[in-house]
Structures are given as structure tokens and as C-alpha cells.
Design an enzyme around this catalytic site. Structure first.
Site, PDB file in Angstrom:
ATOM      1  N   GLU A   1       0.855  -1.194   0.000  1.00 43.64           N
ATOM      2  CA  GLU A   1       0.000   0.000   0.000  1.00 43.64           C
ATOM      3  C   GLU A   1       0.883   1.235   0.000  1.00 43.64           C
ATOM      4  O   GLU A   1       1.900   1.289   0.687  1.00 43.64           O
ATOM      5  CB  GLU A   1      -0.873  -0.023   1.257  1.00 43.64           C
ATOM      6  CG  GLU A   1      -1.783   1.180   1.423  1.00 43.64           C
ATOM      7  CD  GLU A   1      -2.645   1.042   2.672  1.00 43.64           C
ATOM      8  OE1 GLU A   1      -3.430   0.076   2.731  1.00 43.64           O
ATOM      9  OE2 GLU A   1      -2.522   1.887   3.585  1.00 43.64           O
TER      10      GLU A   1
ATOM     11  N   GLN B   1      -5.985  -4.583   9.730  1.00 45.02           N
ATOM     12  CA  GLN B   1      -5.118  -3.556  10.286  1.00 45.02           C
ATOM     13  C   GLN B   1      -3.797  -4.220  10.676  1.00 45.02           C
ATOM     14  O   GLN B   1      -3.726  -5.429  10.893  1.00 45.02           O
ATOM     15  CB  GLN B   1      -5.765  -2.927  11.515  1.00 45.02           C
ATOM     16  CG  GLN B   1      -4.938  -1.820  12.153  1.00 45.02           C
ATOM     17  CD  GLN B   1      -5.646  -1.182  13.332  1.00 45.02           C
ATOM     18  OE1 GLN B   1      -6.182  -0.097  13.230  1.00 45.02           O
ATOM     19  NE2 GLN B   1      -5.668  -1.858  14.466  1.00 45.02           N
TER      20      GLN B   1
ATOM     21  N   HIS C   1      -8.580   3.507  -2.297  1.00 44.50           N
ATOM     22  CA  HIS C   1      -9.360   3.503  -1.068  1.00 44.50           C
ATOM     23  C   HIS C   1     -10.471   4.539  -1.188  1.00 44.50           C
ATOM     24  O   HIS C   1     -10.235   5.674  -1.605  1.00 44.50           O
ATOM     25  CB  HIS C   1      -8.470   3.822   0.131  1.00 44.50           C
ATOM     26  CG  HIS C   1      -7.522   2.717   0.474  1.00 44.50           C
ATOM     27  ND1 HIS C   1      -6.852   2.650   1.673  1.00 44.50           N
ATOM     28  CD2 HIS C   1      -7.142   1.613  -0.231  1.00 44.50           C
ATOM     29  CE1 HIS C   1      -6.102   1.561   1.708  1.00 44.50           C
ATOM     30  NE2 HIS C   1      -6.254   0.925   0.554  1.00 44.50           N
TER      31      HIS C   1
ATOM     32  N   THR D   1      -3.939   4.864  -0.861  1.00 45.98           N
ATOM     33  CA  THR D   1      -4.799   5.405   0.186  1.00 45.98           C
ATOM     34  C   THR D   1      -5.470   6.709  -0.255  1.00 45.98           C
ATOM     35  O   THR D   1      -5.046   7.367  -1.204  1.00 45.98           O
ATOM     36  CB  THR D   1      -4.018   5.676   1.477  1.00 45.98           C
ATOM     37  OG1 THR D   1      -3.065   6.724   1.243  1.00 45.98           O
ATOM     38  CG2 THR D   1      -3.292   4.428   1.961  1.00 45.98           C
TER      39      THR D   1
ATOM     40  N   TYR E   1      -5.449  26.897   8.747  1.00 42.73           N
ATOM     41  CA  TYR E   1      -5.715  28.291   9.130  1.00 42.73           C
ATOM     42  C   TYR E   1      -4.773  29.205   8.363  1.00 42.73           C
ATOM     43  O   TYR E   1      -3.546  29.090   8.458  1.00 42.73           O
ATOM     44  CB  TYR E   1      -5.550  28.464  10.633  1.00 42.73           C
ATOM     45  CG  TYR E   1      -6.612  27.718  11.411  1.00 42.73           C
ATOM     46  CD1 TYR E   1      -7.803  28.350  11.766  1.00 42.73           C
ATOM     47  CD2 TYR E   1      -6.438  26.377  11.767  1.00 42.73           C
ATOM     48  CE1 TYR E   1      -8.789  27.664  12.463  1.00 42.73           C
ATOM     49  CE2 TYR E   1      -7.421  25.682  12.454  1.00 42.73           C
ATOM     50  CZ  TYR E   1      -8.599  26.341  12.798  1.00 42.73           C
ATOM     51  OH  TYR E   1      -9.577  25.655  13.479  1.00 42.73           O
TER      52      TYR E   1
ATOM     53  N   HIS F   1     -11.646  -2.931  16.363  1.00 36.55           N
ATOM     54  CA  HIS F   1     -11.655  -1.503  16.058  1.00 36.55           C
ATOM     55  C   HIS F   1     -11.671  -0.718  17.362  1.00 36.55           C
ATOM     56  O   HIS F   1     -12.317  -1.121  18.338  1.00 36.55           O
ATOM     57  CB  HIS F   1     -12.883  -1.143  15.210  1.00 36.55           C
ATOM     58  CG  HIS F   1     -12.855   0.249  14.669  1.00 36.55           C
ATOM     59  ND1 HIS F   1     -13.292   1.338  15.397  1.00 36.55           N
ATOM     60  CD2 HIS F   1     -12.435   0.732  13.472  1.00 36.55           C
ATOM     61  CE1 HIS F   1     -13.155   2.433  14.662  1.00 36.55           C
ATOM     62  NE2 HIS F   1     -12.634   2.094  13.490  1.00 36.55           N
TER      63      HIS F   1
ATOM     64  N   LYS G   1     -20.619  -6.173   6.720  1.00 38.59           N
ATOM     65  CA  LYS G   1     -19.958  -5.677   5.511  1.00 38.59           C
ATOM     66  C   LYS G   1     -19.853  -6.788   4.457  1.00 38.59           C
ATOM     67  O   LYS G   1     -20.070  -6.547   3.266  1.00 38.59           O
ATOM     68  CB  LYS G   1     -18.573  -5.114   5.852  1.00 38.59           C
ATOM     69  CG  LYS G   1     -18.608  -3.810   6.642  1.00 38.59           C
ATOM     70  CD  LYS G   1     -17.256  -3.156   6.789  1.00 38.59           C
ATOM     71  CE  LYS G   1     -16.422  -3.781   7.866  1.00 38.59           C
ATOM     72  NZ  LYS G   1     -15.181  -2.997   8.141  1.00 38.59           N
TER      73      LYS G   1
END
Length: 317
Positions: free
Chosen positions: A19, A210, A94, A50, A58, A183, A199
Site C-alpha cells: 500500500e 489492520q 481507497h 490510500t 488556518y 476496532h 460488511k
């Protein structure tokens, strides 16, 4: 080809994939190519790219600060197309819930379809920088399951505002995230597995985990997922430790545990060069065990640098 087709074609042989993250806005893509080039000798069938969500910056103007929304790393789809063209390899963009409306998501998926990109990774995404909790974008999805459903609707020729002819159907292979240590927002592993099952039931075709540093947690996760009725490929996502700060940063950001043996070795290091070597050696041993177990793919989080991933892959493939 679809990710699942690559896995089927391999007939049990473990594949190599990785990735990458897009360059920061305004940077040249050549640096990305320079890091991909060495990894192509290991014949990755697909490369993930990704997507970063929006964030506030700002800008000082006449003594006052004006808050603006920007994306520091745009261009996911363009990079996918460039990599696909340059290396003749499948790419997996992604797609996030956070920061995108349903209409924007549909436009992105239509562009994927135009470009012949038929693998997508459906993710909820993180909270915006500076915010403690994830807040859905107005007009967007709240959960990755809803994003999977939208992708599957396109596979059926069903768009947001009507149904098109059958020859306009997409054919997406959909990946989703899994969490061997659950998670960070899930109240329990059991609950987290239920969400993953939702899902998959919505149409997800494979799972990428992960990062984890203890293979036992991956094996237990796969076993628990299968007991829950999740029978799609579960690809281990792996990241080598690279700097001493990872000892604090990774548990803080991802809510994962690091093995004591790894912590001890990193703490012995005099500088980050030694830490990087420890990370490579640990990852090689971790990967060898996963290879022996016959995982479908070893998927590495490169984070834009490839020298350590190359050293790991050189020892394995």
C-alpha cells in the site's frame, strides 16, 4: 483482474502486495515511482493507494486567521491510473465515507469504471484531524457497510437517481478492513466481528487487516471470523517498525499491542537506523510464519518508503 481472481489464480501460493500513500499536494509523482520501482521485481498483482480525508488549515489574512478546508494528499484515482498504466498492475483505490457525499462517491466510482479499475477498498475513515470522534459528512455515509451497499448497487446497475441499462453495470471487487485487535471504537471483539459480517453480507469480497505484530492475534481473528460465518479471504496487513517513536505512536493511534520481545529489541537500539533493521528482521520472521500458514497475500504498509519492504520481500519471495 479482481483481487479475488488473483488469489484464486495463485492456487494457494501466497502473493505479495503493498500500500502506498499519494504525495503531498504539489509534490512530484517521481518520488513515488522511485519507491515503487524496486518492489516490482516481486510481481505484486495489485497495489493499494490510500485516500486522505479533508482537514482544516488556518490561513492568516490581515492579522486574522481564516479557516479553510483542504486535502493534503489528493489524487488517489489519478495515481491509481498512472500506476496501472506505467506498471501494468491492478490498483485498489481507497474510498472513504468521511469527507465525501454519496454523489461524490458515485462520481468517483464511475471514474473507476471508466478507467477499468474494478478493485476498491471501502472504508469509513477516521475522524477529522483535531476532532475526537468520527462525524459523517452531510449527505454522505456513516458506516462502511453503507458504502459497500452503494458499490454493490452499481454492480447491479443501480445508481443513486435511477437504474441504467444492464450493459452499464459496474463489476467492483470490494475490500473492507478487519481488526485482529478490534476496532478502537468497538465495545467488544464479538461486536466488531458482527460489524465485519454485515460488511461481507452487504457484498464485500475480501478483508485486509489492520497492522498487527503478533501473528497469534491474526490466527485467532481468522478463526473467530470463520465461526461468525465470514468466509471471504482475510489478508494480513503488515507494517515493519521503522522509528523508535512507533513504540508510542502505533499503540496510541491504532490501539494495538506490541510484543514485549519487539519492544525490548527496539529499546536496545542506539538510533533509528538500528530500529529500522530490527523492524525488518521482526517482519521477516512474522511473514515467514504467515507464509507457512498459507495466507492468501502478504500485504505491506509501505508509507511511501520502500527500502525496508524491499529487504523483507527479498528474504521471502
Amino acid at each position: 483482474m479482481k483481487v479475488t481472481e488473483h488469489i484464486e489464480k495463485a492456487k494457494g501460493k501466497t502473493l505479495f502486495s503493498f500500500e502506498i500513500i499519494p504525495p503531498k499536494k504539489g509534490n512530484n509523482i517521481q518520488e513515488l515511482y522511485d519507491n515503487i520501482d524496486p518492489l516490482m521485481e516481486f510481481n505484486p498483482p495489485f497495489i493499494d493507494v490510500t485516500t486522505s480525508r479533508e482537514e482544516f488549515v488556518y490561513i492568516e489574512k490581515e492579522g486574522l486567521f481564516d479557516r479553510k478546508i483542504t486535502r493534503m494528499r489528493p489524487g488517489t484515482l489519478g495515481i491509481c491510473a498512472a500506476i496501472k498504466h506505467k506498471y501494468n498492475v491492478d490498483t485498489v483505490p481507497h474510498v472513504l465515507c468521511g469527507g465525501f457525499t454519496k454523489e461524490e462517491t458515485e462520481y468517483l466510482l464511475v471514474d473507476c469504471h471508466y478507467l477499468g479499475i474494478n478493485n476498491v477498498m471501502a472504508l469509513r475513515g477516521d475522524a477529522m484531524k483535531g476532532e475526537q470522534y468520527f462525524k459523517p459528512t452531510k449527505g454522505g455515509h456513516t458506516y462502511a457497510t453503507q458504502l459497500v451497499e452503494q458499490m454493490q448497487n452499481l454492480n447491479s446497475g443501480k445508481y443513486l437517481h435511477g437504474i441504467l441499462e444492464a450493459n452499464h453495470k459496474a463489476d467492483f471487487c470490494i475490500g473492507v478492513a478487519g481488526y485482529p485487535e478490534k476496532h478502537l471504537e468497538a465495545p467488544s471483539m464479538k461486536t466488531d466481528l458482527k460489524r465485519l459480517k454485515e460488511k461481507v453480507d452487504a457484498g464485500a469480497n475480501y478483508v485486509v487487516t489492520q497492522m498487527f505484530f503478533d501473528n497469534k492475534k491474526y490466527f485467532e481473528f481468522v478463526e473467530a471470523a470463520q465461526k461468525e460465518g465470514i468466509n471471504v479471504p482475510i489478508i494480513p496487513g503488515i507494517k515493519p517498525i521503522a522509528v523508535n517513536r512507533h513504540l508510542q505512536l502505533l499503540p496510541q493511534v491504532f490501539k494495538i499491542d506490541l510484543p514485549e520481545a519487539l519492544i525490548t529489541e527496539v529499546e536496545k537500539c542506539k538510533d533509528n537506523k538500528q530500529v529500522r533493521q530490527v523492524g525488518v528482521e521482526w517482519c521477516i520472521q512474522q511473514s515467514k510464519e504467515l507464509l507457512d500458514a498459507g495466507v492468501p497475500v502478504l500485504h505491506y504498509y509501505s508509507m511511501g518508503k520502500s527500502d525496508n519492504i524491499h529487504a523483507i520481500a527479498k528474504a521471502l519471495f
